[in-house]
Design a protein around this motif. Structure first.
Motif, mmCIF file in Angstrom:
data_model
loop_
_atom_site.group_PDB
_atom_site.id
_atom_site.type_symbol
_atom_site.label_atom_id
_atom_site.label_comp_id
_atom_site.label_asym_id
_atom_site.label_seq_id
_atom_site.Cartn_x
_atom_site.Cartn_y
_atom_site.Cartn_z
ATOM 1 N N LYS A 17 0.833 -1.201 0.000
ATOM 2 C CA LYS A 17 0.000 0.000 0.000
ATOM 3 C C LYS A 17 0.868 1.252 0.000
ATOM 4 O O LYS A 17 0.519 2.273 -0.583
ATOM 5 N N GLY A 20 4.172 -0.079 -4.059
ATOM 6 C CA GLY A 20 3.774 -1.240 -4.862
ATOM 7 C C GLY A 20 4.941 -2.025 -5.426
ATOM 8 O O GLY A 20 4.816 -3.220 -5.734
ATOM 9 N N MET A 38 -3.725 -6.152 -6.313
ATOM 10 C CA MET A 38 -4.557 -4.982 -6.620
ATOM 11 C C MET A 38 -4.068 -3.741 -5.872
ATOM 12 O O MET A 38 -3.989 -2.642 -6.440
ATOM 13 N N GLU A 39 -3.718 -3.908 -4.613
ATOM 14 C CA GLU A 39 -3.201 -2.768 -3.839
ATOM 15 C C GLU A 39 -1.859 -2.289 -4.406
ATOM 16 O O GLU A 39 -1.597 -1.089 -4.480
ATOM 17 N N LYS A 42 -2.128 -0.207 -7.652
ATOM 18 C CA LYS A 42 -2.793 1.092 -7.500
ATOM 19 C C LYS A 42 -1.790 2.222 -7.322
ATOM 20 O O LYS A 42 -2.077 3.367 -7.642
ATOM 21 N N ASN A 43 -0.605 1.905 -6.789
ATOM 22 C CA ASN A 43 0.389 2.971 -6.655
ATOM 23 C C ASN A 43 1.670 2.698 -7.427
ATOM 24 O O ASN A 43 2.575 3.525 -7.459
ATOM 25 N N SER A 45 1.846 0.611 -11.022
ATOM 26 C CA SER A 45 1.256 -0.341 -11.978
ATOM 27 C C SER A 45 2.288 -1.246 -12.639
ATOM 28 O O SER A 45 1.973 -2.340 -13.082
ATOM 29 N N GLU A 64 -7.468 -2.826 -14.106
ATOM 30 C CA GLU A 64 -6.921 -1.790 -13.226
ATOM 31 C C GLU A 64 -5.564 -1.317 -13.746
ATOM 32 O O GLU A 64 -5.257 -0.121 -13.721
ATOM 33 N N LYS A 67 -5.935 1.045 -16.749
ATOM 34 C CA LYS A 67 -6.365 2.401 -16.404
ATOM 35 C C LYS A 67 -5.150 3.306 -16.226
ATOM 36 O O LYS A 67 -5.207 4.506 -16.484
ATOM 37 N N ARG A 68 -4.052 2.706 -15.780
ATOM 38 C CA ARG A 68 -2.864 3.479 -15.437
ATOM 39 C C ARG A 68 -1.838 3.526 -16.566
ATOM 40 O O ARG A 68 -1.239 4.563 -16.813
#
Length: 228
Positions: A17, A20, A38-39, A42-43, A45, A64, A67-68
């Motif tokens: 978190k 990543g 997934m976590e 998010k920061n 990719s 996900e 998206k990045r």
């Protein structure tokens, strides 16, 4: 410094978190854990590269990632790179992602046609069949796709109709023509209209007949204009 148990899901979750990139340190099991991966993405990719096979085959995780950064479709499983929805997202974001698509997408004529209308260079990643498809080649030429001939076969390069269209766009394309067509004086004349150094790519027979580009121009183009 805190000692992290990289087999412990709660501890690993806490770490990814914050950073990543630390997914690479997680156990094999946790690199395939949905929550952990997934976590992490998010920061960071890019860590999808370090995820396990099951995670890279997970539709929600790959969505996900896309998206990045859509180019990370490269790290998706073979199954997802053959998936209509997933590849649709990737290609909509960046047409160059065709290079990571399955062979089925690379051989889809309608898809490839739509992509080369945005950027003719994408033809590089089309299937061998489509790189030699007349309709595809003509569309590339229309879009000023000089590079298309780097990927075509000898039959296309010896097709006078195709090469004529290409040379009308830019005389530079005569370099890709077959030996037979590079000895075609009419094609060379047309090439001269947009490319003064087209003579450099002329065939041996023409170079034997004319001493230089100036000689060719004076005898075949200048004289022809004077005789009008």
């Amino acid at each position: 410094m805190k000692n992290i148990n990289w087999n412990n899901k709660e501890e690993v979750l806490e770490e990814v978190k914050k950073d990543g990139s630390k997914l690479i340190l997680a156990s094999k099991e946790l690199k395939n854990d949905f929550d952990v991966v997934m976590e992490a993405i998010k920061n960071f990719s890019w860590c999808i590269e370090d995820a396990g096979e099951r995670a890279r085959d997970n539709r929600d995780i790959i969505k996900e990632v896309l998206k990045r950064n859509s180019t990370y479709i490269e790290y998706a499983s073979d199954r997802l790179r053959d998936d209509d929805e997933i590849m649709g997202i990737a290609l909509e974001k960046d047409h160059w992602n065709l290079r990571f698509a399955s062979d089925r997408f690379k051989d889809n004529k309608d898809l490839v046609m739509s992509l080369i209308k945005k950027c003719s260079g994408v033809v590089k990643y089309a299937s061998p069949r489509l790189r030699n498809d007349i309709d595809i080649i003509k569309e590339c030429i229309k879009e000023y796709g000089t590079s298309v001939f780097e990927y075509t076969n000898d039959e296309i390069r010896d097709n006078r109709e195709i090469m004529l269209e290409a040379i009308k766009v830019t005389g530079f394309n005569i370099q890709y023509a077959s030996d037979r067509l590079r000895n075609d004086e009419e094609l060379l004349k047309i090439a001269f209209n947009t490319c003064n150094w087209a003579f450099e790519y002329a065939g041996d027979k023409i170079k034997e007949k004319y001493n230089s580009a100036d000689d060719f121009y004076n005898k075949k183009i200048k004289n022809a204009k004077n005789n009008l």
